[in-house]
Design a protein around this motif. Structure first.
Motif, PDB file in Angstrom:
ATOM      1  N   ARG A  90      17.517   2.765  91.115  1.00 39.75           N
ATOM      2  CA  ARG A  90      17.385   1.868  89.965  1.00 39.75           C
ATOM      3  C   ARG A  90      18.665   1.066  89.761  1.00 39.75           C
ATOM      4  O   ARG A  90      18.628  -0.154  89.581  1.00 39.75           O
ATOM      5  CB  ARG A  90      17.043   2.664  88.708  1.00 39.75           C
ATOM      6  N   ARG A  91      19.813   1.740  89.796  1.00 36.68           N
ATOM      7  CA  ARG A  91      21.102   1.056  89.613  1.00 36.68           C
ATOM      8  C   ARG A  91      21.328   0.013  90.708  1.00 36.68           C
ATOM      9  O   ARG A  91      21.793  -1.092  90.436  1.00 36.68           O
ATOM     10  CB  ARG A  91      22.249   2.060  89.597  1.00 36.68           C
ATOM     11  N   SER A  92      21.008   0.357  91.940  1.00 34.50           N
ATOM     12  CA  SER A  92      21.187  -0.579  93.058  1.00 34.50           C
ATOM     13  C   SER A  92      20.318  -1.815  92.877  1.00 34.50           C
ATOM     14  O   SER A  92      20.778  -2.941  93.081  1.00 34.50           O
ATOM     15  CB  SER A  92      20.847   0.095  94.392  1.00 34.50           C
ATOM     16  N   ILE A  93      19.080  -1.589  92.500  1.00 36.71           N
ATOM     17  CA  ILE A  93      18.164  -2.726  92.297  1.00 36.71           C
ATOM     18  C   ILE A  93      18.686  -3.624  91.183  1.00 36.71           C
ATOM     19  O   ILE A  93      18.779  -4.850  91.344  1.00 36.71           O
ATOM     20  CB  ILE A  93      16.743  -2.227  91.997  1.00 36.71           C
ATOM     21  N   LEU A  94      19.037  -3.032  90.053  1.00 32.54           N
ATOM     22  CA  LEU A  94      19.480  -3.835  88.907  1.00 32.54           C
ATOM     23  C   LEU A  94      20.832  -4.504  89.151  1.00 32.54           C
ATOM     24  O   LEU A  94      21.102  -5.567  88.575  1.00 32.54           O
ATOM     25  CB  LEU A  94      19.505  -2.981  87.641  1.00 32.54           C
ATOM     26  N   GLU A  95      21.654  -3.925  89.990  1.00 37.65           N
ATOM     27  CA  GLU A  95      22.922  -4.565  90.339  1.00 37.65           C
ATOM     28  C   GLU A  95      22.670  -5.882  91.074  1.00 37.65           C
ATOM     29  O   GLU A  95      23.359  -6.872  90.855  1.00 37.65           O
ATOM     30  CB  GLU A  95      23.753  -3.624  91.209  1.00 37.65           C
ATOM     31  N   VAL A 115       9.726  -2.762 106.052  1.00 39.90           N
ATOM     32  CA  VAL A 115      11.108  -2.523 106.460  1.00 39.90           C
ATOM     33  C   VAL A 115      11.358  -1.020 106.381  1.00 39.90           C
ATOM     34  O   VAL A 115      10.974  -0.384 105.404  1.00 39.90           O
ATOM     35  CB  VAL A 115      12.102  -3.238 105.507  1.00 39.90           C
ATOM     36  N   ILE A 116      12.015  -0.465 107.412  1.00 40.49           N
ATOM     37  CA  ILE A 116      12.430   0.939 107.391  1.00 40.49           C
ATOM     38  C   ILE A 116      13.950   0.950 107.518  1.00 40.49           C
ATOM     39  O   ILE A 116      14.495   0.438 108.496  1.00 40.49           O
ATOM     40  CB  ILE A 116      11.784   1.754 108.529  1.00 40.49           C
ATOM     41  N   LEU A 117      14.603   1.519 106.525  1.00 44.65           N
ATOM     42  CA  LEU A 117      16.062   1.556 106.470  1.00 44.65           C
ATOM     43  C   LEU A 117      16.532   3.008 106.458  1.00 44.65           C
ATOM     44  O   LEU A 117      15.868   3.862 105.873  1.00 44.65           O
ATOM     45  CB  LEU A 117      16.556   0.837 105.217  1.00 44.65           C
ATOM     46  N   PRO A 118      17.703   3.298 107.061  1.00 43.08           N
ATOM     47  CA  PRO A 118      18.112   4.696 107.211  1.00 43.08           C
ATOM     48  C   PRO A 118      18.699   5.350 105.966  1.00 43.08           C
ATOM     49  O   PRO A 118      18.655   6.574 105.845  1.00 43.08           O
ATOM     50  CB  PRO A 118      19.165   4.640 108.320  1.00 43.08           C
ATOM     51  N   ASP A 119      19.255   4.555 105.024  1.00 44.48           N
ATOM     52  CA  ASP A 119      19.950   5.186 103.899  1.00 44.48           C
ATOM     53  C   ASP A 119      20.148   4.193 102.750  1.00 44.48           C
ATOM     54  O   ASP A 119      19.760   3.026 102.857  1.00 44.48           O
ATOM     55  CB  ASP A 119      21.295   5.769 104.351  1.00 44.48           C
ATOM     56  N   LEU A 120      20.758   4.695 101.684  1.00 43.10           N
ATOM     57  CA  LEU A 120      20.972   3.877 100.488  1.00 43.10           C
ATOM     58  C   LEU A 120      21.872   2.679 100.786  1.00 43.10           C
ATOM     59  O   LEU A 120      21.619   1.576 100.289  1.00 43.10           O
ATOM     60  CB  LEU A 120      21.564   4.732  99.365  1.00 43.10           C
ATOM     61  N   ALA A 121      22.898   2.851 101.612  1.00 47.65           N
ATOM     62  CA  ALA A 121      23.792   1.736 101.948  1.00 47.65           C
ATOM     63  C   ALA A 121      23.018   0.612 102.636  1.00 47.65           C
ATOM     64  O   ALA A 121      23.214  -0.575 102.323  1.00 47.65           O
ATOM     65  CB  ALA A 121      24.941   2.222 102.829  1.00 47.65           C
ATOM     66  N   ALA A 122      22.128   0.957 103.542  1.00 51.17           N
ATOM     67  CA  ALA A 122      21.311  -0.060 104.219  1.00 51.17           C
ATOM     68  C   ALA A 122      20.368  -0.737 103.228  1.00 51.17           C
ATOM     69  O   ALA A 122      20.139  -1.948 103.309  1.00 51.17           O
ATOM     70  CB  ALA A 122      20.529   0.574 105.371  1.00 51.17           C
ATOM     71  N   PHE A 123      19.824   0.035 102.286  1.00 46.75           N
ATOM     72  CA  PHE A 123      18.963  -0.553 101.253  1.00 46.75           C
ATOM     73  C   PHE A 123      19.752  -1.548 100.409  1.00 46.75           C
ATOM     74  O   PHE A 123      19.261  -2.636 100.106  1.00 46.75           O
ATOM     75  CB  PHE A 123      18.353   0.548 100.382  1.00 46.75           C
ATOM     76  N   GLU A 124      20.977  -1.191 100.046  1.00 42.35           N
ATOM     77  CA  GLU A 124      21.806  -2.103  99.257  1.00 42.35           C
ATOM     78  C   GLU A 124      22.115  -3.373 100.038  1.00 42.35           C
ATOM     79  O   GLU A 124      22.117  -4.468  99.473  1.00 42.35           O
ATOM     80  CB  GLU A 124      23.076  -1.393  98.803  1.00 42.35           C
ATOM     81  N   ARG A 125      22.364  -3.258 101.339  1.00 43.50           N
ATOM     82  CA  ARG A 125      22.584  -4.460 102.161  1.00 43.50           C
ATOM     83  C   ARG A 125      21.316  -5.306 102.208  1.00 43.50           C
ATOM     84  O   ARG A 125      21.378  -6.538 102.146  1.00 43.50           O
ATOM     85  CB  ARG A 125      23.024  -4.067 103.573  1.00 43.50           C
ATOM     86  N   TRP A 126      20.158  -4.662 102.305  1.00 44.50           N
ATOM     87  CA  TRP A 126      18.883  -5.391 102.307  1.00 44.50           C
ATOM     88  C   TRP A 126      18.703  -6.154 100.989  1.00 44.50           C
ATOM     89  O   TRP A 126      18.311  -7.327 101.007  1.00 44.50           O
ATOM     90  CB  TRP A 126      17.730  -4.395 102.533  1.00 44.50           C
ATOM     91  N   LEU A 127      19.005  -5.498  99.880  1.00 45.68           N
ATOM     92  CA  LEU A 127      18.916  -6.168  98.578  1.00 45.68           C
ATOM     93  C   LEU A 127      19.865  -7.359  98.512  1.00 45.68           C
ATOM     94  O   LEU A 127      19.487  -8.447  98.068  1.00 45.68           O
ATOM     95  CB  LEU A 127      19.246  -5.197  97.444  1.00 45.68           C
ATOM     96  N   ALA A 128      21.106  -7.157  98.943  1.00 43.35           N
ATOM     97  CA  ALA A 128      22.119  -8.208  98.867  1.00 43.35           C
ATOM     98  C   ALA A 128      21.728  -9.417  99.720  1.00 43.35           C
ATOM     99  O   ALA A 128      21.984 -10.565  99.322  1.00 43.35           O
ATOM    100  CB  ALA A 128      23.479  -7.671  99.329  1.00 43.35           C
ATOM    101  N   ALA A 129      21.091  -9.182 100.841  1.00 34.17           N
ATOM    102  CA  ALA A 129      20.682 -10.279 101.734  1.00 34.17           C
ATOM    103  C   ALA A 129      19.571 -11.124 101.138  1.00 34.17           C
ATOM    104  O   ALA A 129      19.340 -12.242 101.571  1.00 34.17           O
ATOM    105  CB  ALA A 129      20.259  -9.719 103.085  1.00 34.17           C
ATOM    106  N   ARG A 130      18.917 -10.615 100.115  1.00 31.25           N
ATOM    107  CA  ARG A 130      17.814 -11.331  99.484  1.00 31.25           C
ATOM    108  C   ARG A 130      18.196 -11.886  98.120  1.00 31.25           C
ATOM    109  O   ARG A 130      17.353 -12.287  97.356  1.00 31.25           O
ATOM    110  CB  ARG A 130      16.592 -10.421  99.364  1.00 31.25           C
ATOM    111  N   ALA A 131      19.461 -11.897  97.804  1.00 33.38           N
ATOM    112  CA  ALA A 131      19.932 -12.380  96.487  1.00 33.38           C
ATOM    113  C   ALA A 131      19.808 -13.880  96.377  1.00 33.38           C
ATOM    114  O   ALA A 131      19.739 -14.608  97.298  1.00 33.38           O
ATOM    115  CB  ALA A 131      21.375 -11.955  96.249  1.00 33.38           C
TER     116      ALA A 131
END
Length: 167
Positions: free
Chosen positions: A34-39, A151-167
């Motif tokens: 939730r925090r990662s998404i809202l960030e 999309v299949i990502l290995p961990d939270l860090a990869a998910f955060e990078r995925w989110l950031a790439a779509r900003a």
């Protein structure tokens, strides 16, 4: 021209997993997601089944737990004869899978190669509803994960990078 609606995110993930009875997985991942998404998406609407279940049926928790526990000693289970509290629980599950289908993005948290039939149902529902399904897991060869994920990502860090790439 109206502003686009905020994107909605459904947090699918292990609750009971392969455990029996009331033995639940640690749900701390939900707050991290939730925090990662809202960030990255401050206007996002985040649907967390753990929170929603407490809001929707939390007042009946004790009767649900008792009815659910009784299933361990029930050799044959028929939906039509389920305890009313367990019927409420199953209806809530269906309500959540419908919400997954209505969301824009379904984030499925499946760590440590632990299967979760509930998460699989939410992922399938989201996939069929047209949501983007993002699995955070090492299960890259699991057929349900492959079939339902965009999309299949290995961990939270990869998910955060995925989110950031779509900003």
């Amino acid at each position: 021209m109206s502003a686009p609606h905020p994107r909605s995110y459904f947090l699918a993930g292990v609750m009971q997993g392969a455990r029996g009875g009331a033995d639940l997985a640690d749900q701390g991942y939900r707050e991290r997601l939730r925090r990662s998404i809202l960030e990255h998406r401050p206007d996002a609407v985040v649907h967390d089944p753990d929170v929603l279940m407490r809001e929707w049926i939390g007042a009946q928790e004790q009767s649900i737990r008792a009815g659910h526990a009784a299933l361990a000693d029930t050799p044959e289970v028929y939906r039509t004869t389920l305890d009313p509290a367990v019927q409420l629980l199953t209806a809530t599950f269906h309500r959540l899978t419908e919400l997954a289908a209505e969301s824009d993005v379904c984030v499925a948290w499946l760590p440590a190669h632990e299967p979760s039939m509930g998460t699989a149902a939410e992922m399938l529902s989201a996939h069929r509803g047209g949501a983007t399904v993002v699995a955070v897991t090492g299960m890259r060869q699991n057929l349900a994960v492959l079939a339902c994920s965009d999309v299949i990502l290995p961990d939270l860090a990869a998910f955060e990078r995925w989110l950031a790439a779509r900003a």
